[in-house]
Design a protein around this motif. Structure first.
Motif, PDB file in Angstrom:
ATOM      1  N   VAL A  12      50.559 -45.286  60.784  1.00  9.15           N
ATOM      2  CA  VAL A  12      49.334 -44.951  59.981  1.00  9.15           C
ATOM      3  C   VAL A  12      49.756 -44.072  58.919  1.00  9.15           C
ATOM      4  O   VAL A  12      49.305 -44.272  57.670  1.00  9.15           O
ATOM      5  CB  VAL A  12      48.550 -43.740  60.961  1.00  9.15           C
ATOM      6  N   GLY A  13      50.891 -43.164  58.978  1.00 11.04           N
ATOM      7  CA  GLY A  13      51.418 -42.431  57.804  1.00 11.04           C
ATOM      8  C   GLY A  13      52.096 -43.258  56.813  1.00 11.04           C
ATOM      9  O   GLY A  13      51.876 -42.961  55.537  1.00 11.04           O
ATOM     10  N   PHE A  18      51.786 -45.573  51.507  1.00 13.49           N
ATOM     11  CA  PHE A  18      52.603 -46.834  50.728  1.00 13.49           C
ATOM     12  C   PHE A  18      51.551 -47.936  50.400  1.00 13.49           C
ATOM     13  O   PHE A  18      51.621 -48.393  49.382  1.00 13.49           O
ATOM     14  CB  PHE A  18      53.887 -47.279  51.366  1.00 13.49           C
ATOM     15  N   ALA A  19      50.562 -48.354  51.191  1.00 15.51           N
ATOM     16  CA  ALA A  19      49.518 -49.229  51.125  1.00 15.51           C
ATOM     17  C   ALA A  19      48.347 -48.981  50.576  1.00 15.51           C
ATOM     18  O   ALA A  19      47.701 -49.846  49.880  1.00 15.51           O
ATOM     19  CB  ALA A  19      49.420 -49.886  52.415  1.00 15.51           C
ATOM     20  N   ARG A  30      48.715 -39.572  49.874  1.00 13.76           N
ATOM     21  CA  ARG A  30      50.166 -39.750  50.215  1.00 13.76           C
ATOM     22  C   ARG A  30      50.461 -38.393  51.029  1.00 13.76           C
ATOM     23  O   ARG A  30      51.665 -38.653  51.614  1.00 13.76           O
ATOM     24  CB  ARG A  30      50.660 -39.435  48.712  1.00 13.76           C
ATOM     25  N   ALA A  31      49.938 -37.245  50.857  1.00 18.64           N
ATOM     26  CA  ALA A  31      50.418 -35.988  51.487  1.00 18.64           C
ATOM     27  C   ALA A  31      50.284 -36.181  53.012  1.00 18.64           C
ATOM     28  O   ALA A  31      50.960 -35.937  53.847  1.00 18.64           O
ATOM     29  CB  ALA A  31      50.034 -34.663  50.795  1.00 18.64           C
ATOM     30  N   VAL A  32      49.091 -36.812  53.114  1.00 17.29           N
ATOM     31  CA  VAL A  32      48.575 -36.732  54.432  1.00 17.29           C
ATOM     32  C   VAL A  32      49.541 -37.980  55.234  1.00 17.29           C
ATOM     33  O   VAL A  32      49.841 -37.899  56.394  1.00 17.29           O
ATOM     34  CB  VAL A  32      47.142 -37.320  54.684  1.00 17.29           C
ATOM     35  N   GLY A  33      49.774 -38.906  54.539  1.00 19.69           N
ATOM     36  CA  GLY A  33      50.672 -39.851  54.904  1.00 19.69           C
ATOM     37  C   GLY A  33      52.030 -39.150  55.376  1.00 19.69           C
ATOM     38  O   GLY A  33      52.587 -39.837  56.499  1.00 19.69           O
ATOM     39  N   LEU A  38      56.301 -37.705  59.255  1.00 19.20           N
ATOM     40  CA  LEU A  38      56.916 -36.380  59.970  1.00 19.20           C
ATOM     41  C   LEU A  38      56.599 -36.226  61.272  1.00 19.20           C
ATOM     42  O   LEU A  38      57.356 -36.031  62.090  1.00 19.20           O
ATOM     43  CB  LEU A  38      56.883 -35.331  58.916  1.00 19.20           C
ATOM     44  N   ALA A  39      55.464 -36.131  61.302  1.00 22.16           N
ATOM     45  CA  ALA A  39      54.759 -35.964  62.966  1.00 22.16           C
ATOM     46  C   ALA A  39      55.305 -36.864  64.020  1.00 22.16           C
ATOM     47  O   ALA A  39      55.551 -36.625  64.978  1.00 22.16           O
ATOM     48  CB  ALA A  39      53.503 -35.708  63.003  1.00 22.16           C
TER      49      ALA A  39
END
Length: 89
Positions: A12-13, A18-19, A30-33, A38-39
């Motif tokens: 999902v990230g 990227f998509a 982008r930051a949420v991705g 990282l999570a």
């Protein structure tokens, strides 16, 4: 959580980072991705660490010894068998 959850979060990230090229004013996709990626990596590393720790842990074998309620020296020995009789001639 486990391996599947970690891979799901990474996927999902990656999709968000990227998509998707949407420009949303109230959130940076982008930051949420990257946070999801990282999570997901943290979940995977934690899962592998727990698996490795479980395999490495020493296994203790507990053997219970069942003792008689009375010592064997108190019991009298069994009687001797009778001597063999001579065959008649």
């Amino acid at each position: 959580m486990g391996i599947g959850s970690g891979i799901f979060l990474i996927t999902v990230g990656a999709i968000l980072t990227f998509a998707i090229r949407a420009n949303v004013w109230w959130i940076d996709l982008r930051a949420v991705g990257w946070v999801f990626i990282l999570a997901g990596l943290a979940v995977l590393l934690t899962t592998f660490w727990f698996w490795h720790d479980r395999r490495r842990r020493a296994r203790t074998l507990i053997v219970e010894e069942n003792r008689l309620s009375h010592p064997t020296a108190v019991m009298p020995p069994p009687p001797d068998p009778p001597p063999p009789s001579a065959p008649p001639s």
